[in-house]
Motif scaffolding. Structure first.
Motif, mmCIF file in Angstrom:
data_model
loop_
_atom_site.group_PDB
_atom_site.id
_atom_site.type_symbol
_atom_site.label_atom_id
_atom_site.label_comp_id
_atom_site.label_asym_id
_atom_site.label_seq_id
_atom_site.Cartn_x
_atom_site.Cartn_y
_atom_site.Cartn_z
ATOM 1 N N LEU A 1 -6.471 -4.726 3.893
ATOM 2 C CA LEU A 1 -5.462 -4.279 4.842
ATOM 3 C C LEU A 1 -5.739 -2.838 5.236
ATOM 4 C CD1 LEU A 1 -2.200 -5.683 3.198
ATOM 5 C CD2 LEU A 1 -3.839 -6.843 4.704
ATOM 6 N N SER A 2 -5.455 -2.540 6.496
ATOM 7 C CA SER A 2 -5.600 -1.173 6.997
ATOM 8 C C SER A 2 -4.249 -0.661 7.471
ATOM 9 C CB SER A 2 -6.588 -1.132 8.163
ATOM 10 O OG SER A 2 -7.873 -1.537 7.753
ATOM 11 N N CYS A 3 -4.059 0.624 7.320
ATOM 12 C CA CYS A 3 -2.843 1.307 7.795
ATOM 13 C C CYS A 3 -3.301 2.505 8.606
ATOM 14 C CB CYS A 3 -1.996 1.733 6.611
ATOM 15 S SG CYS A 3 -0.563 2.758 7.029
ATOM 16 N N ALA A 4 -3.352 2.328 9.914
ATOM 17 C CA ALA A 4 -3.793 3.393 10.804
ATOM 18 C C ALA A 4 -2.596 4.264 11.174
ATOM 19 C CB ALA A 4 -4.431 2.802 12.049
ATOM 20 N N THR A 5 -2.743 5.558 11.011
ATOM 21 C CA THR A 5 -1.640 6.468 11.301
ATOM 22 C C THR A 5 -1.954 7.353 12.498
ATOM 23 O OG1 THR A 5 -2.322 8.350 9.933
ATOM 24 C CG2 THR A 5 -1.182 6.547 8.821
ATOM 25 N N SER A 6 -0.906 7.801 13.172
ATOM 26 C CA SER A 6 -1.041 8.763 14.258
ATOM 27 C C SER A 6 0.234 9.585 14.305
ATOM 28 C CB SER A 6 -1.293 8.063 15.595
ATOM 29 O OG SER A 6 -0.229 7.181 15.898
ATOM 30 N N GLY A 7 0.102 10.784 14.865
ATOM 31 C CA GLY A 7 1.280 11.625 15.022
ATOM 32 C C GLY A 7 1.733 12.334 13.761
ATOM 33 N N ILE A 8 0.961 12.226 12.681
ATOM 34 C CA ILE A 8 1.275 12.947 11.450
ATOM 35 C C ILE A 8 0.012 13.647 10.956
ATOM 36 C CG2 ILE A 8 3.088 11.329 10.766
ATOM 37 C CD1 ILE A 8 1.165 10.192 8.660
ATOM 38 N N THR A 9 0.204 14.667 10.144
ATOM 39 C CA THR A 9 -0.931 15.304 9.476
ATOM 40 C C THR A 9 -1.203 14.481 8.226
ATOM 41 O OG1 THR A 9 -0.257 17.453 10.344
ATOM 42 C CG2 THR A 9 -1.836 17.446 8.514
ATOM 43 N N PHE A 10 -2.195 13.613 8.327
ATOM 44 C CA PHE A 10 -2.391 12.547 7.352
ATOM 45 C C PHE A 10 -2.432 13.057 5.920
ATOM 46 C CE2 PHE A 10 -3.478 8.339 6.201
ATOM 47 C CZ PHE A 10 -4.547 8.358 5.330
ATOM 48 N N ASP A 11 -3.160 14.128 5.659
ATOM 49 C CA ASP A 11 -3.326 14.532 4.253
ATOM 50 C C ASP A 11 -2.159 15.375 3.743
ATOM 51 O OD1 ASP A 11 -5.821 17.206 4.577
ATOM 52 O OD2 ASP A 11 -4.030 16.718 5.737
ATOM 53 N N ASP A 12 -1.077 15.431 4.511
ATOM 54 C CA ASP A 12 0.179 15.996 4.005
ATOM 55 C C ASP A 12 1.088 14.932 3.409
ATOM 56 O OD1 ASP A 12 0.808 18.617 6.505
ATOM 57 O OD2 ASP A 12 -0.424 18.579 4.680
ATOM 58 N N TYR A 13 0.629 13.662 3.471
ATOM 59 C CA TYR A 13 1.502 12.549 3.106
ATOM 60 C C TYR A 13 0.942 11.730 1.954
ATOM 61 C CZ TYR A 13 4.356 13.261 7.255
ATOM 62 O OH TYR A 13 5.209 13.787 8.196
#
Length: 128
Positions: free
Chosen positions: A20-32
């Motif tokens: 499974l993949s979870c593609a993110t946008s609109g966030i600073t990924f490595d802050d989460y």
């Protein structure tokens, strides 16, 4: 506004594998921290696996340890859940979610409805 999109769900036979993949946008990924949750028909949503995307430390619920592997790719702003040796009881809608500024062990303790962002879910069906 953050957005998460899951993909990779499918119908698979018991013993098979999916990623499974979870593609993110609109966030600073490595802050989460990213959590993977699942919900089977008639059951409560449960946490499956978690990762702090900055330090990469993973965690798993007991029922998937040794079978599932969570990972994240900061360059692609994407988290993954590799699922091996799938069982019929793994059948569920799988969701990814993001919570800001928590370590993995902290993210494990956060109720799913307190996460900051959610995806729409992807169906995983394991046939016996």
């Amino acid at each position: 506004e953050g957005r998460l999109v899951e993909s990779g769900g499918a119908l698979v036979q018991a013993g098979g594998s999916l990623r499974l993949s979870c593609a993110t946008s609109g966030i600073t990924f490595d802050d989460y921290a990213i959590g993977w949750f699942r919900q089977a028909p008639g059951k409560e949503r449960e946490g499956v696996s978690w990762i702090n995307t900055h330090d990469g430390i993973p965690a798993y619920t007991e029922s998937v340890k040794g079978r599932f592997t969570i990972s994240s790719d900061i360059a692609k702003n994407t988290a993954y859940l590799q699922m091996n040796s799938l069982k019929p009881e793994d059948t569920a809608v799988y969701y990814c979610a993001a919570v800001w500024a928590l370590k993995t062990n902290q993210a494990m303790g956060v109720p799913y409805d307190k996460y900051d962002y959610w995806g729409q879910g992807t169906q995983v069906t394991v046939s016996s």
